[in-house]
Design a protein around this motif. Sequence first.
Motif, PDB file in Angstrom:
ATOM      1  N   ARG A   1       1.465  -2.350   7.467  1.00 11.00           N
ATOM      2  CA  ARG A   1       1.764  -0.955   7.807  1.00 11.00           C
ATOM      3  C   ARG A   1       2.570  -0.279   6.704  1.00 11.00           C
ATOM      4  N   THR A   2       3.497  -1.036   6.113  1.00  9.00           N
ATOM      5  CA  THR A   2       4.311  -0.469   5.038  1.00  9.00           C
ATOM      6  C   THR A   2       3.409  -0.038   3.885  1.00  9.00           C
ATOM      7  N   GLN A   3       2.514  -0.957   3.505  1.00  8.91           N
ATOM      8  CA  GLN A   3       1.607  -0.660   2.398  1.00  8.91           C
ATOM      9  C   GLN A   3       0.677   0.504   2.769  1.00  8.91           C
ATOM     10  N   MET A   4       0.270   0.543   4.025  1.00  8.25           N
ATOM     11  CA  MET A   4      -0.607   1.611   4.510  1.00  8.25           C
ATOM     12  C   MET A   4       0.056   2.985   4.332  1.00  8.25           C
ATOM     13  N   ILE A   5       1.296   3.103   4.809  1.00  8.37           N
ATOM     14  CA  ILE A   5       1.993   4.394   4.718  1.00  8.37           C
ATOM     15  C   ILE A   5       2.219   4.770   3.249  1.00  8.37           C
ATOM     16  N   ALA A   6       2.667   3.777   2.454  1.00 12.24           N
ATOM     17  CA  ALA A   6       2.966   4.063   1.049  1.00 12.24           C
ATOM     18  C   ALA A   6       1.707   4.545   0.316  1.00 12.24           C
ATOM     19  N   SER A   7       0.560   3.899   0.572  1.00 13.03           N
ATOM     20  CA  SER A   7      -0.630   4.309  -0.169  1.00 13.03           C
ATOM     21  C   SER A   7      -1.198   5.626   0.362  1.00 13.03           C
ATOM     22  N   LEU A   8      -0.959   5.932   1.634  1.00 11.43           N
ATOM     23  CA  LEU A   8      -1.362   7.240   2.152  1.00 11.43           C
ATOM     24  C   LEU A   8      -0.621   8.350   1.413  1.00 11.43           C
TER      25      LEU A   8
END
Lengths: 379, 322
Positions: A71-78
Amino acid sequence: MQRKPLFTILALIMVVSMVLAACGTPATPTTETQATQPPQTGQQPTQPPVESKGPPFTIGISNPFISSEYRTQMIASLIEINKEYMAKGLTTELVIESADTDVAGQIQQLQNLMAKGVDAILVNPSDVNGLNATLQEAVSKGIIVISVDQELNVPGVYNVGIDQKEWAKTSAKWLAEKLGGKGSIVLIEGFPGHPANVARMEGVDEVLSQYPDIKVLAKDTGKWDEATGQQVMSNFLAAYPNLDGYWTQDGMAIGALQAVIAANPAKFPVGVGEGRCQFLKLWEEVLKDRPDFETIAVANPPGVSPTGLRIAVNMLLGKQVDKSKLGGVNGLSFVIPVPIIVTKDNLQQGLEICKDKPDAYLLDGIMTDQEVLNTFFLK
Amino acid sequence: MKRFSWDEMMNRYPAFFAIILLVVALIINFILQPNMFARDTLNSNMRVFLPMILLAAGQAIVILGGGIDISVGGIVSIVNTILATQVGLNGSPEKMWTFVLVSLGAGILAGAINGFFIAFLRLQPIITTYATSFLYVGFALFILPNPGGGIPAEIANVYRNTTPLGLPLAFYVIAVVLLIWMYIRSTRFGNYLYAVGGNAEAAYETAVPVTWVLFSTYVVSGFMAALAGIAITMLSGSGNAEIGVPMTLTSITAVVIGGTALSGGIGGVAGPVVGAITLGIIQNIISFSRIDTWWETFVKASIIVVALAAPGVINLLRRKKV
């Protein structure tokens, strides 16, 4: 004695609500943060309707679970990908609702996104059905709703994600072939009942049914948790010291491999790994002592969410989706291919990607704008 | 005319601080979200808050009586799974009513089990209800192992979109809950409740039926948890055995923010109801203040800690002044 404050509260609630209800229904538009946007509700009749609204668009994100690197990576890449569109003047800053919360809390997240007048919502749902009514409300307001990572069956709601079943079949088939179609294995699954886990285990069962000489000795849940995975694998190794192989999935594969290293059996079982840098590094370590050790890492990319963002932006720009390219339960699913599969042959390539990344980094892949257009949209 | 006295207000009206907090939170939310009092927005907020309001009201009764109920979330889960599996997405309204009654019965029964252990067997409330919480969630998982099922969309929409006289359904429910509480407060049972929560031994000496009063608080809490379960099922329209689990601690937080002391015997039900609304509003404030994503959890927790600590800090400062 106790009565006064109660009346006060009742009176307060009633008075406040009546006064404000009397103020008229759609009071002020909620565009305090997006002054350039036309309001969503029709208070100013001069504004064009929602559909024909031009850029910049506002996109909202709803995420109910933050305690995982995925989820962390998801938000950061969004955030990262959105900057591309912001630079072109196509979108504004993302409106992100992300906190550990329950179903009611995520409904509140979605309602707040609607109240903020977003044009599209990317939602990673906490519950397969619990958000249905709320999401339909958003769709009926003309908002483009895309469920990422988790497929939903709600009319009008698009899905963007990998095919969980195919994803699991890839590694299960690899395992069966590495074992030469025979041997005894164990399975460690994620949360029983979680839709992604159900789809994955269906895929595994499907593959294994074609290999009658592979015996599944036991199956247990590692709850997608590294420590639990390690514990379960240790128990299995103690009970079945001559294990030929094991199948597991992301989150637990590091724990399982660590259990194998700790037990140090004469012959390491062939195991399924995960597309996390920490795992690839551990794999490299093991190969130093055991050059014939075999495992596989199939990436489960958080990048499906930013790919979903690209799809949302192109839909908002009025580009037509090629419906024949969509699949899934309700024919509204954009199926994203798995970006990378690491085996012994290309381990160095995987480690190269991990070189300047933290251990928790998940092997990822985000489709480019052009790829999204070529794959899913009419020319 | 007497001068306004902070101490007296705090002592006589435990909900006093909770109301101040709510008003402050409402004002901040209104500044950040100018359309928050529009009918749709108000209704969509209140329908999300209602399950927690009901749960907090039940929890308040138990805490007033000197106990605590950690199993309320489990009861919410049981009710949710009963409705989702037995009524189904294509069920009839009659079926819904039948199983609403069954659910209320299940809530009362679960509360009675808690009450039996605590009032009659004299077991510790916190441990007992902690244990039964697993019993109840486990039972819910047994009823519905995988998330799914649900209630018909039309019935869910009644809950979502009923606004008599332009006011959210939740306001009427809150009014009924508070009116019933006012009535209970004026009865002998109401006095017993405060007596038991304040000092059970002294209450016993003065011939208060302590055991029965304690028992009844858990039954009421079970009943309110069942109502909360019905509300959240109508909100989400679907079943999930884990749905109630995160609600337990929030209900206790709402009670404390509402000025009802965990020691028992002090406070009321109105405060916790206000506290539950305030917690919901705080979530809105976080959402509309556009703070950085990674700080959201921290900021929310900080606001709650400040809200919990504020009455204590104010009292401390006042004591120093004197």
